[in-house]
Design a protein around this motif. Structure first.
Motif, PDB file in Angstrom:
ATOM      1  N   SER A 138      23.255  -7.669  84.183  1.00  0.00           N
ATOM      2  CA  SER A 138      23.152  -7.786  82.739  1.00  0.00           C
ATOM      3  C   SER A 138      24.414  -8.316  82.088  1.00  0.00           C
ATOM      4  CB  SER A 138      22.810  -6.417  82.137  1.00  0.00           C
ATOM      5  OG  SER A 138      23.775  -5.465  82.524  1.00  0.00           O
ATOM      6  N   GLY A 139      25.398  -8.762  82.859  1.00  0.00           N
ATOM      7  CA  GLY A 139      26.574  -9.383  82.261  1.00  0.00           C
ATOM      8  C   GLY A 139      27.640  -8.368  81.925  1.00  0.00           C
ATOM      9  N   SER A 140      28.632  -8.809  81.155  1.00  0.00           N
ATOM     10  CA  SER A 140      29.778  -7.971  80.792  1.00  0.00           C
ATOM     11  C   SER A 140      29.376  -7.018  79.681  1.00  0.00           C
ATOM     12  CB  SER A 140      30.944  -8.861  80.351  1.00  0.00           C
ATOM     13  OG  SER A 140      32.026  -8.075  79.918  1.00  0.00           O
ATOM     14  N   ARG A 141      29.596  -5.696  79.913  1.00  0.00           N
ATOM     15  CA  ARG A 141      29.219  -4.692  78.931  1.00  0.00           C
ATOM     16  C   ARG A 141      30.312  -3.639  78.857  1.00  0.00           C
ATOM     17  NH1 ARG A 141      23.513  -2.476  80.717  1.00  0.00           N
ATOM     18  NH2 ARG A 141      24.806  -1.834  82.471  1.00  0.00           N
ATOM     19  N   ILE A 142      30.207  -2.783  77.839  1.00  0.00           N
ATOM     20  CA  ILE A 142      31.125  -1.665  77.671  1.00  0.00           C
ATOM     21  C   ILE A 142      30.294  -0.403  77.502  1.00  0.00           C
ATOM     22  CG2 ILE A 142      32.846  -3.156  76.564  1.00  0.00           C
ATOM     23  CD1 ILE A 142      32.076  -1.782  73.905  1.00  0.00           C
ATOM     24  N   PRO A 143      30.893   0.775  77.628  1.00  0.00           N
ATOM     25  CA  PRO A 143      30.142   2.004  77.330  1.00  0.00           C
ATOM     26  C   PRO A 143      29.613   1.985  75.897  1.00  0.00           C
ATOM     27  CG  PRO A 143      32.155   2.530  78.505  1.00  0.00           C
ATOM     28  CD  PRO A 143      32.218   1.062  78.203  1.00  0.00           C
ATOM     29  N   PHE A 144      28.317   2.225  75.767  1.00  0.00           N
ATOM     30  CA  PHE A 144      27.645   2.074  74.468  1.00  0.00           C
ATOM     31  C   PHE A 144      26.769   3.294  74.227  1.00  0.00           C
ATOM     32  CE2 PHE A 144      25.492  -1.445  71.712  1.00  0.00           C
ATOM     33  CZ  PHE A 144      26.026  -0.833  70.583  1.00  0.00           C
ATOM     34  N   PRO A 145      27.363   4.434  73.868  1.00  0.00           N
ATOM     35  CA  PRO A 145      26.551   5.652  73.665  1.00  0.00           C
ATOM     36  C   PRO A 145      25.794   5.602  72.346  1.00  0.00           C
ATOM     37  CG  PRO A 145      28.845   6.103  73.162  1.00  0.00           C
ATOM     38  CD  PRO A 145      28.800   4.684  73.668  1.00  0.00           C
ATOM     39  N   TRP A 146      24.893   6.578  72.178  1.00  0.00           N
ATOM     40  CA  TRP A 146      24.101   6.656  70.960  1.00  0.00           C
ATOM     41  C   TRP A 146      24.988   6.891  69.742  1.00  0.00           C
ATOM     42  CZ3 TRP A 146      20.395   5.558  67.979  1.00  0.00           C
ATOM     43  CH2 TRP A 146      20.043   6.368  66.910  1.00  0.00           C
ATOM     44  N   GLU A 147      26.095   7.588  69.923  1.00  0.00           N
ATOM     45  CA  GLU A 147      27.013   7.836  68.826  1.00  0.00           C
ATOM     46  C   GLU A 147      27.512   6.538  68.208  1.00  0.00           C
ATOM     47  OE1 GLU A 147      30.733  10.917  68.080  1.00  0.00           O
ATOM     48  OE2 GLU A 147      30.489   9.963  70.051  1.00  0.00           O
ATOM     49  N   LEU A 148      27.685   5.510  69.030  1.00  0.00           N
ATOM     50  CA  LEU A 148      28.125   4.208  68.538  1.00  0.00           C
ATOM     51  C   LEU A 148      26.946   3.312  68.172  1.00  0.00           C
ATOM     52  CD1 LEU A 148      30.482   2.279  68.016  1.00  0.00           C
ATOM     53  CD2 LEU A 148      30.448   1.675  70.440  1.00  0.00           C
ATOM     54  N   MET A 149      25.820   3.492  68.857  1.00  0.00           N
ATOM     55  CA  MET A 149      24.644   2.684  68.542  1.00  0.00           C
ATOM     56  C   MET A 149      24.097   2.978  67.145  1.00  0.00           C
ATOM     57  SD  MET A 149      22.271   2.506  71.937  1.00  0.00           S
ATOM     58  CE  MET A 149      22.774   1.626  73.417  1.00  0.00           C
ATOM     59  N   GLN A 150      24.261   4.220  66.690  1.00  0.00           N
ATOM     60  CA  GLN A 150      23.652   4.622  65.418  1.00  0.00           C
ATOM     61  C   GLN A 150      24.161   3.790  64.234  1.00  0.00           C
ATOM     62  OE1 GLN A 150      23.967   8.813  64.754  1.00  0.00           O
ATOM     63  NE2 GLN A 150      22.595   8.813  63.004  1.00  0.00           N
ATOM     64  N   PRO A 151      25.478   3.678  63.989  1.00  0.00           N
ATOM     65  CA  PRO A 151      25.911   2.821  62.868  1.00  0.00           C
ATOM     66  C   PRO A 151      25.647   1.350  63.117  1.00  0.00           C
ATOM     67  CG  PRO A 151      27.820   3.617  64.082  1.00  0.00           C
ATOM     68  CD  PRO A 151      26.635   4.344  64.621  1.00  0.00           C
ATOM     69  N   SER A 157      17.157   0.558  76.587  1.00  0.00           N
ATOM     70  CA  SER A 157      16.120   0.766  77.602  1.00  0.00           C
ATOM     71  C   SER A 157      16.725   0.942  78.978  1.00  0.00           C
ATOM     72  CB  SER A 157      15.155  -0.427  77.600  1.00  0.00           C
ATOM     73  OG  SER A 157      14.572  -0.597  76.323  1.00  0.00           O
ATOM     74  N   HIS A 158      17.814   0.234  79.252  1.00  0.00           N
ATOM     75  CA  HIS A 158      18.523   0.435  80.519  1.00  0.00           C
ATOM     76  C   HIS A 158      19.092   1.844  80.610  1.00  0.00           C
ATOM     77  CE1 HIS A 158      18.121  -3.566  81.996  1.00  0.00           C
ATOM     78  NE2 HIS A 158      18.852  -4.133  81.046  1.00  0.00           N
ATOM     79  N   ASP A 159      19.740   2.282  79.549  1.00  0.00           N
ATOM     80  CA  ASP A 159      20.401   3.585  79.550  1.00  0.00           C
ATOM     81  C   ASP A 159      19.460   4.730  79.204  1.00  0.00           C
ATOM     82  OD1 ASP A 159      22.657   2.122  80.083  1.00  0.00           O
ATOM     83  OD2 ASP A 159      23.471   2.262  78.047  1.00  0.00           O
ATOM     84  N   LEU A 160      18.193   4.414  78.861  1.00  0.00           N
ATOM     85  CA  LEU A 160      17.190   5.426  78.521  1.00  0.00           C
ATOM     86  C   LEU A 160      17.674   6.315  77.370  1.00  0.00           C
ATOM     87  CD1 LEU A 160      15.925   6.466  82.069  1.00  0.00           C
ATOM     88  CD2 LEU A 160      14.963   4.793  80.501  1.00  0.00           C
ATOM     89  N   VAL A 161      17.996   5.671  76.259  1.00  0.00           N
ATOM     90  CA  VAL A 161      18.386   6.383  75.033  1.00  0.00           C
ATOM     91  C   VAL A 161      17.175   6.342  74.103  1.00  0.00           C
ATOM     92  CG1 VAL A 161      20.048   6.538  73.153  1.00  0.00           C
ATOM     93  CG2 VAL A 161      20.748   5.604  75.375  1.00  0.00           C
ATOM     94  N   PRO A 162      16.399   7.419  73.984  1.00  0.00           N
ATOM     95  CA  PRO A 162      15.129   7.341  73.252  1.00  0.00           C
ATOM     96  C   PRO A 162      15.314   7.037  71.769  1.00  0.00           C
ATOM     97  CG  PRO A 162      15.624   9.611  73.857  1.00  0.00           C
ATOM     98  CD  PRO A 162      16.612   8.756  74.570  1.00  0.00           C
TER      99      PRO A 162
END
Length: 414
Positions: A312-325, A359-364
């Protein structure tokens, strides 16, 4: 004026002189302590002089903005030709915020490989300007929050040199928001799902004075959810608090997003795609299904996403806490009517990358939010295409009768 951080020296030493503003103009900061000298009070104040204060405050704001613009032009010499003339406008801070050339010059300086260090003069300028009591100057600083957050998160995972400049700016955003919340969480009222809709939910009934123990007259308890937990003051960006600090900075940006220029929104879309993994091959497969295919398509797509997770290429840790904003900002970029088509297209591509990553990280939570935004975007584009096609058919059909214009009637007085 020397800025200290709980006994530890700040990476920036701020030197400024306040001639007519007192220390009460700034809210108390539990992290940053400011040593100032109160100006002498007028021994003979005139209580009837109410007209000079607004004019004096306005002129101080203009002078402060001009001073900050001149200092910025000396820090960014490549954009001095586009930044310096803004100081002569009637609203210098707003002119700096809305100037595409000035914003491009500052963005180019922030993107330099040597930027973000503790002795970076541009980060020092941003930090000092954020402490200004002028709201328009703080808007200018806040417009660079997505770019600073994106550069910081992209560089910190690659073992870059010291990023103390970026961290100080992000902590300034974080601590300002922590002070405004006063240690309290952000709560949201959750509707009662047992009712058909929000409008069918009756208001809670107050108990009657004569029947305090009657059960039917007791008020219905409100269902309250925690939207954001209380913020603890931070003196540094720890690895465990990194996502929280950046998320709060982006949340501050979202609160003022209606005033932000298009370049800031494009920066957020760019970095959200990079954080998610913009080279993920499955991001384009999410639009192949119609809305009627349902759960079967979703489960099939999830299996495909798990297979191609490694490529999936270059990525960084992307938790729900950061996805929300990030998702809230992308929702504004997609649905706000005053956004340009460039911003909508960038947000459309970015939200699909976020959906693939969730979908990869299964964050509902992120899966539901991103998929809803994708469906809204598809329906809006389909409706716009139908309108364009209908107007094209009407204009190309010669047999379509044209509506005659009514004659204008003028009323004349006798």
């Amino acid at each position: 004026m020397e800025i200290q951080t709980n006994g530890a020296a700040s990476p920036f030493a701020v030197s400024s002189t306040t001639s007519s503003t007192s220390s009460n103009d700034r809210s108390p900061n539990p992290i940053i302590t400011t040593t100032t000298t109160n100006p002498p009070k007028n021994p003979n104040p005139n209580p009837n002089n109410h007209t000079a204060n607004p004019m004096q405050s306005w002129w101080e704001s203009i002078s402060r903005a001009r001073s900050r613009i001149h200092s910025l032009s000396s820090i960014v010499p490549s954009g001095s030709d586009s930044i310096s003339p803004l100081a002569d406008s009637d609203c210098p801070a707003r002119s700096l915020l809305d100037s595409p050339s000035a914003g491009s010059a500052v963005s180019s300086a922030l993107r330099l490989p040597s930027s973000g260090s503790g002795d970076d003069p541009l980060c020092q300028w941003i930090y000092e300007t954020h402490l200004s009591p002028d709201a328009d100057l703080r808007l200018v600083v806040l417009s660079f929050a997505p770019l600073i957050a994106g550069l910081y998160l992209s560089r910190v995972v690659s073992s870059s040199p010291s990023l103390a400049g970026f961290e100080s700016v992000l902590l300034a955003f974080y601590n300002a928001e922590a002070r405004s919340r006063s240690g309290k969480p952000v709560l949201v009222s959750v509707p009662d799902l047992s009712c058909p809709s929000l409008y069918h939910s009756p208001p809670p009934r107050q108990p009657l004075p004569s029947s305090k123990s009657s059960q039917p007259n007791q008020p219905r308890p409100l269902s309250v959810g925690v939207f954001s937990p209380p913020l603890e003051p931070q003196i540094g960006v720890k690895s465990t608090k990194r996502a929280c600090v950046v998320a709060v900075a982006l949340d501050c940006f979202y609160k003022k997003i209606s005033l932000m220029p298009a370049r800031s929104k494009l920066d957020l879309c760019e970095f959200a795609s990079a954080w998610s993994g913009q080279n993920c091959p499955c991001r384009t497969d999410l639009d192949k299904a119609d809305d009627d295919e349902g759960i079967g398509f979703v489960s099939e797509e999830f299996s495909k996403l798990r297979v191609c997770r490694e490529g999936s290429g270059s990525r960084i840790p992307f938790p729900w806490e950061l996805m929300q904003p990030v998702l809230r900002i992308l929702g504004h970029c997609l649905l706000a009517p005053l956004n340009t088509q460039e911003v909508r297209d960038a947000a459309s591509a970015s939200v699909r990358c976020v959906y693939a990553r969730a979908s990869h990280d299964l964050v509902p939570q992120a899966i539901l939010a991103a998929r809803s935004l994708i469906q809204l975007d598809r329906r809006a584009r389909s409706a716009a295409a139908a309108v364009v096609a209908a107007s094209a058919n009407v204009s190309s059909n010669p047999n379509t009768p044209s509506k005659q214009r009514k004659p204008e009637v003028f009323l004349a007085s006798k």
